[in-house]
Design an enzyme around this catalytic site. Structure first.
Site, PDB file in Angstrom:
ATOM      1  N   ARG A 145     -10.932  -2.560 130.334  1.00 27.15           N
ATOM      2  CA  ARG A 145     -10.216  -3.564 131.122  1.00 27.15           C
ATOM      3  C   ARG A 145      -9.779  -4.735 130.239  1.00 27.15           C
ATOM      4  O   ARG A 145      -8.709  -5.302 130.432  1.00 27.15           O
ATOM      5  CB  ARG A 145     -11.075  -4.052 132.290  1.00 27.15           C
ATOM      6  CG  ARG A 145     -10.315  -4.928 133.273  1.00 27.15           C
ATOM      7  CD  ARG A 145     -11.076  -5.142 134.557  1.00 27.15           C
ATOM      8  NE  ARG A 145     -12.331  -5.852 134.342  1.00 27.15           N
ATOM      9  CZ  ARG A 145     -13.196  -6.128 135.304  1.00 27.15           C
ATOM     10  NH1 ARG A 145     -12.953  -5.730 136.544  1.00 27.15           N
ATOM     11  NH2 ARG A 145     -14.318  -6.776 135.043  1.00 27.15           N
ATOM     12  N   GLU A 199      -8.345 -10.254 147.948  1.00 29.57           N
ATOM     13  CA  GLU A 199      -9.743 -10.335 147.522  1.00 29.57           C
ATOM     14  C   GLU A 199     -10.244 -11.752 147.716  1.00 29.57           C
ATOM     15  O   GLU A 199      -9.463 -12.654 148.059  1.00 29.57           O
ATOM     16  CB  GLU A 199      -9.910  -9.898 146.076  1.00 29.57           C
ATOM     17  CG  GLU A 199      -9.128 -10.702 145.053  1.00 29.57           C
ATOM     18  CD  GLU A 199      -9.336 -10.164 143.639  1.00 29.57           C
ATOM     19  OE1 GLU A 199     -10.311 -10.582 143.002  1.00 29.57           O
ATOM     20  OE2 GLU A 199      -8.505  -9.352 143.176  1.00 29.57           O
ATOM     21  N   LYS A 232      -7.946  -9.855 134.192  1.00 27.52           N
ATOM     22  CA  LYS A 232      -9.017 -10.844 134.279  1.00 27.52           C
ATOM     23  C   LYS A 232      -8.739 -11.994 133.304  1.00 27.52           C
ATOM     24  O   LYS A 232      -9.520 -12.298 132.399  1.00 27.52           O
ATOM     25  CB  LYS A 232     -10.369 -10.181 133.984  1.00 27.52           C
ATOM     26  CG  LYS A 232     -11.539 -10.910 134.633  1.00 27.52           C
ATOM     27  CD  LYS A 232     -12.786 -10.045 134.616  1.00 27.52           C
ATOM     28  CE  LYS A 232     -13.987 -10.768 135.198  1.00 27.52           C
ATOM     29  NZ  LYS A 232     -13.814 -11.071 136.632  1.00 27.52           N
TER      30      LYS A 232
END
Length: 393
Positions: free
Chosen positions: A138, A276, A240
């Site tokens: 990621r 989210e 992220k």
């Protein structure tokens, strides 16, 4: 008398210089044993032994752990220039870092981070990491989006292992917490015009943690936010990056001032589909069918999220990754959040436009069953049939 004072001063200075030399020697030994290209994680031990005993424990009350910064012993640092690849890194004492005022991360937010945990094994014979290679992948994906070089999977996992071993006295006892590990990748080089930074730093530090929310394992209460948005189509919602998080602080502060635990965000276009919470993914349960918002660029693909989906399907639940509307949320039987920090957190209520919706919590819930299954794997309480855990001896 003057001669005696001069001799005493010389003696004092000599003692000081020997101390400085000893300290430098320790630093060089730590660096020498931490180069990725030359040593395995287990080779750290001689360097650490010179500093303190392995039996030394941290001065901390494990039963009062929250989720905050705790100064541990070591951090890992690795650098490279734009256009190059990372090659080797080293352990340094946990300390402040120096950045140029014109660094890319300070001026343009060129940075990403990861989060994962290490657990102490029940027999106290080593530690377990949970799917660290997924965090590495990621980070690579995020680095590509943010125009940054990234560590290889092996470099990433190796650095994480070193951090656990170097800070092993800070890993909480079995079932009393975990060591939260924070890998950072930042544009550390100076750049004045808008462009990728000329130098990058990969840094890993850690802190012992307990539960993320102040409610502990008790159900949390969320407030739906439809005016402030976490992500937009074409943006970096699925990455992220550090730039995703400061913008939601305002919404968080508003929610917490009203007594809520966190915020649940809707899509920025139609303002009707769940995305989210501030730091975790969301799931709803209706008639034994589990649904979670699809990741299509504005939702982070959480590693805990993917793990829970797989575990739930193993149990025979139908799990749908789809657009989940606010109406679906109102009609749900159960709601829970997932993430590295929160693990699996039950939601007791969600408030939308002043209307409060309550959900099933406690024993015999889907979230409780999934939480137990996941944490049993993470802590090594059951055999890991999926190969998700990585052992550090």
């Amino acid at each position: 008398m003057l001669m005696k004072n001069a001799v005493d001063s010389f003696s004092l200075m000599n003692t000081f210089l020997k101390s400085v030399s000893s300290f430098r020697g320790l630093n060089s030994r730590v660096g020498r044993f931490s180069y990725f290209a030359s040593y395995s994680a287990s080779s750290l031990q001689p360097a650490l032994d010179s500093d303190r005993s392995d039996d030394e424990s941290s001065d901390i009350d494990w039963d009062k752990l929250g989720f905050g910064v705790v100064r541990t012993d070591y951090m890992y640092v690795m650098k490279c220039s734009l256009g190059d690849t990372f090659s080797c890194g080293e352990l340094n004492r946990y300390s402040n870092i120096e950045l140029n005022p014109a660094s890319g991360v300070l001026n343009y937010g060129q940075g990403i981070f990861e989060g994962l945990k290490a657990y102490r094994k029940r027999d106290d014979r080593g530690f377990l990491l949970f799917r660290p290679e997924e965090n590495a992948l990621r980070m690579q994906m995020g680095a590509e989006r943010m125009c940054m070089p990234s560590p290889t999977i092996d470099q990433f996992v190796h650095a994480v292992k070193q951090i656990v071993l170097a800070n092993k006295r800070w890993v909480p006892p079995q079932e009393r917490g975990s060591l939260y590990i924070r890998p950072l990748l930042i544009g550390s080089g100076p750049v004045l015009g808008l462009a990728p930074a000329p130098e990058y730093t990969f840094l890993v530090y850690a802190a012992p943690v307990g539960t993320y929310f102040k409610e502990g394992l008790a159900p949390i209460n969320l407030l739906v936010q439809d005016e402030i948005h976490r992500a937009t189509p074409g943006g970096t919602g699925s990455v992220k990056t550090i730039t995703n998080y400061a913008p939601v602080l305002k919404a968080q502060m508003i929610a917490k001032s009203k007594g809520f635990t966190d915020v649940l965000y809707l899509d920025s276009v139609k303002k009707k589909y769940l995305e989210e919470a501030s730091s975790c993914n969301i799931f709803i349960v209706k008639d034994s069918v589990i649904s979670t918002p699809i990741t299509q660029g504005t939702v982070l693909s959480g590693i805990t999220r993917r793990s829970i989906i797989e575990i739930a399907r193993d149990y025979g639940y139908q799990v749908d990754e789809r657009l989940v509307s606010i109406e679906d949320l109102m009609d749900a039987d159960e709601v829970f959040c997932t993430g590295t920090a929160v693990v699996v957190s039950p939601v007791g209520s969600i408030t939308y436009h002043g209307q409060r919706f309550e959900y099933k919590t406690g024993a015999e819930t889907v979230s409780q069953r999934l939480h137990k299954s996941l944490t049993s794997i993470q802590m090594g309480l059951v055999e890991d049939m999926k190969g998700w855990t990585v052992q550090i001896d």
